[in-house]
Design an enzyme around this catalytic site. Structure first.
Site, PDB file in Angstrom:
ATOM      1  N   LYS A   1       0.837  -1.145   0.014  1.00  0.00           N
ATOM      2  CA  LYS A   1       0.028   0.062   0.065  1.00  0.00           C
ATOM      3  C   LYS A   1       1.001   1.194   0.139  1.00  0.00           C
ATOM      4  O   LYS A   1       1.824   1.198   0.683  1.00  0.00           O
ATOM      5  CB  LYS A   1      -1.014   0.060   1.286  1.00  0.00           C
TER       6      LYS A   1
ATOM      7  N   THR B   1       5.823   1.007   5.190  1.00  0.00           N
ATOM      8  CA  THR B   1       6.150   0.785   6.537  1.00  0.00           C
ATOM      9  C   THR B   1       5.731   1.741   7.336  1.00  0.00           C
ATOM     10  O   THR B   1       4.785   1.332   8.433  1.00  0.00           O
ATOM     11  CB  THR B   1       7.582   0.234   6.874  1.00  0.00           C
TER      12      THR B   1
ATOM     13  N   GLY C   1       7.933  -4.907  -7.811  1.00  0.00           N
ATOM     14  CA  GLY C   1       8.710  -4.535  -8.979  1.00  0.00           C
ATOM     15  C   GLY C   1      10.208  -5.013  -8.626  1.00  0.00           C
ATOM     16  O   GLY C   1      10.690  -5.046  -7.410  1.00  0.00           O
TER      17      GLY C   1
ATOM     18  N   VAL D   1      15.654   2.954  19.436  1.00  0.00           N
ATOM     19  CA  VAL D   1      14.650   3.539  19.493  1.00  0.00           C
ATOM     20  C   VAL D   1      13.334   2.659  19.405  1.00  0.00           C
ATOM     21  O   VAL D   1      12.366   2.804  20.213  1.00  0.00           O
ATOM     22  CB  VAL D   1      14.267   4.683  18.254  1.00  0.00           C
ATOM     23  N   ILE D   2      13.291   1.593  18.563  1.00  0.00           N
ATOM     24  CA  ILE D   2      12.082   0.834  18.448  1.00  0.00           C
ATOM     25  C   ILE D   2      11.952   0.107  19.873  1.00  0.00           C
ATOM     26  O   ILE D   2      10.951  -0.056  20.524  1.00  0.00           O
ATOM     27  CB  ILE D   2      12.371  -0.195  17.306  1.00  0.00           C
TER      28      ILE D   2
ATOM     29  N   GLU E   1      20.485  -4.914  26.364  1.00  0.00           N
ATOM     30  CA  GLU E   1      21.098  -4.099  24.936  1.00  0.00           C
ATOM     31  C   GLU E   1      22.698  -4.575  25.164  1.00  0.00           C
ATOM     32  O   GLU E   1      23.201  -4.368  26.306  1.00  0.00           O
ATOM     33  CB  GLU E   1      20.784  -2.554  25.422  1.00  0.00           C
TER      34      GLU E   1
ATOM     35  N   GLY F   1      17.450  -3.335  15.317  1.00  0.00           N
ATOM     36  CA  GLY F   1      17.558  -2.501  14.089  1.00  0.00           C
ATOM     37  C   GLY F   1      16.753  -2.905  12.649  1.00  0.00           C
ATOM     38  O   GLY F   1      16.170  -3.914  12.669  1.00  0.00           O
ATOM     39  N   ARG F   2      17.217  -2.127  11.688  1.00  0.00           N
ATOM     40  CA  ARG F   2      16.425  -2.687  10.411  1.00  0.00           C
ATOM     41  C   ARG F   2      17.359  -2.487   9.336  1.00  0.00           C
ATOM     42  O   ARG F   2      18.415  -1.650   9.534  1.00  0.00           O
ATOM     43  CB  ARG F   2      15.411  -1.690  10.073  1.00  0.00           C
TER      44      ARG F   2
ATOM     45  N   HIS G   1       4.950  32.410  27.925  1.00  0.00           N
ATOM     46  CA  HIS G   1       4.732  31.866  29.252  1.00  0.00           C
ATOM     47  C   HIS G   1       3.532  31.477  29.573  1.00  0.00           C
ATOM     48  O   HIS G   1       2.562  32.056  29.213  1.00  0.00           O
ATOM     49  CB  HIS G   1       5.427  32.572  29.956  1.00  0.00           C
TER      50      HIS G   1
END
Length: 465
Positions: free
Chosen positions: A37, A41, A114, A181-182, A201, A265-266, A442
């Site tokens: 679509k 992502t 494609g 981040v993810i 991590e 990660g990607r 302010h």
């Protein structure tokens, strides 16, 4: 038979559709090829649904903590199916609007997978039995969720972020492998929904791409929220069992939870698409480009996550616009060449709680580049709106000695809304005195930016400088 256009774009994510829209606006006949679509992502399986989930998590926290504001309420339940329905409704509205916009610009959308090929000795895009040719082609096929050796993604107990967005029920416990981040965004949302979360991590700190002071503040905030954080912790083995997932670390420690989110990660989506076969150079799977985003094949460009660097939707969006204007300039349709996109100028936001927003160089990177730097950190405890929100955090400025501000790093509730001004400051090489002269409303959190620049300009008011 080859169909001819002025421009063919392979991939309709943030970079691809932005390129197509801008090119059509500049008078080009454009074909936009997409196997799924329009929106890619980011819209359907990434940024938008994830941030919708994070907003639902914020609502949950607001209800749970309402008593500190004098509003007493209780959470009856977290309806994960309802959260998904809400996120889907947001995605659906944006998708319908984007589809209508693409159609109104006269862009030919080609539905299908494609690949880059050659036709009559020239690069082309082939979809099934049809070939689409143009003087210029843009590769915008995006990225995929990476895994690690020894990890089998089953979609049930070991998940990618895309699968995690479609969970039908909340687990009692979860492990997140990866503190980027993810990883921290999902950990934050799940904790707000009541899940016991552990982040694992391998690097020494969370969100390693951010300033080290921000990483330290996030780890403190997460531990205060009850999120278990293990840094410098590498996986050695992973097994699934009837009760969930068992993770073994290299130091021998064993962890168990109902499910494991793999957020390491990607990677660039370049395999099996004919890139190398057509002469496009790759390095570690990424497309090699020059500063004008042109590949090793003249007239073929690459944008977004295919290009080494920050993997951010708005970076891909900017790449797409840049390439459309670059092609227009080269063909005489646009008088002025566009300015190259430089990663250090791209704003970065992590939508966990507390939020992280930054732009420019970290203190360490600035010291590496310039040697000496000046810094100032303004604590949000001195900001009225932040006290109203009951958030903790800071605004940190990094400047060249007697020079412009080269980095702004922020952590705290809603600091994502400040990154627009921060980007203007660093992108326009503003000096602290330039910003100190501006008036900030302010009470607002933007005053924190003003106060930090006042202090760095040598005239602190609500801070010690």
């Amino acid at each position: 038979m080859a169909a001819s256009f002025d421009l063919v774009v392979l991939g309709a994510g943030s970079g691809g559709y932005a390129c197509a829209l801008r090119a059509a606006q500049l008078g080009f006949m454009v074909a936009l090829v997409e196997k799924d679509k329009v929106g890619g992502t980011c819209l359907h399986r990434g940024c938008i649904p994830t941030k919708a989930m994070l907003h639902a998590a914020e609502v949950a926290d607001s209800v749970r903590d309402g008593s500190q504001f004098g509003v007493h309420a209780a959470i009856d339940k977290i309806d994960l199916a309802g959260v998904v329905t809400y996120a889907d409704s947001v995605v659906g509205r944006i998708y319908r609007g984007l589809s209508g916009l693409v159609s109104s610009r006269g862009i030919t959308v080609v539905h299908g997978a494609g690949s880059l090929t050659q036709h009559d000795g020239r690069p082309a895009v082939t979809v099934g039995d049809e070939t689409y040719q143009a003087p210029n082609l843009v590769l915008a096929t995006g990225s995929y969720a990476r895994s690690l050796p020894g990890l089998e993604i089953d979609g049930l107990k070991i998940l990618t972020s895309e699968q995690a967005l479609r969970l039908e029920r909340l687990p009692a416990s979860a492990m997140v492998l990866g503190g980027g981040v993810i990883g921290v965004e999902f950990a934050s949302a799940w904790r707000s929904f009541g899940v016991n979360v552990t982040i694992v991590e391998a690097l020494p700190r969370l969100v390693s791409g951010e300033d080290s002071a921000v990483s330290a503040a996030l780890e403190r905030a997460f531990r205060k929220r009850g999120i278990n954080v293990l840094t410098g912790a590498a996986m050695s083995a992973c097994q699934t069992a009837e009760s969930g997932v068992r993770l073994e670390l290299e130091d021998g420690q064993q962890l168990e939870a109902e499910l494991l989110l793999v957020a390491v990660g990607r990677g660039p989506q370049t395999t099996g698409l004919g890139y190398q076969e057509t002469g496009v150079d790759l390095e570690d799977g990424f497309v090699t480009v020059n500063e004008r985003l042109e590949t090793s094949v003249p007239g073929v460009y690459a944008v977004g996550d295919l290009v080494p660097g920050l993997q951010l939707a708005h970076r891909g969006f900017a790449h797409g616009i840049f390439v459309a204007e670059e092609i227009a300039h080269r063909t005489g349709a646009l008088e002025q060449a566009p300015a190259a996109i430089v990663d250090v100028d791209v704003p970065r936001v992590t939508y966990c709680d507390p939020e992280i927003a930054s732009v420019g160089l970290s203190e360490d990177d600035a010291r590496t580049r310039f040697g000496e730097v000046e810094t100032f950190t303004y604590d949000l405890a001195g900001n009225g709106k932040s006290q109203i929100l009951k958030t903790r955090g800071f605004v940190k400025l990094v400047r060249r000695p007697s020079g412009p501000v080269v980095g702004i790093h922020m952590i705290g509730a809603r600091v994502s809304e400040l990154v627009g001004e921060a980007q203007l400051i660093t992108n326009w090489d503003a000096f602290p005195a330039d910003v100190a002269g501006l008036i900030h409303a302010h009470p607002s959190q933007s005053e924190a930016l003003g106060e930090a620049h006042l202090a760095l300009a040598g005239k602190p008011l609500h801070s010690h400088g």
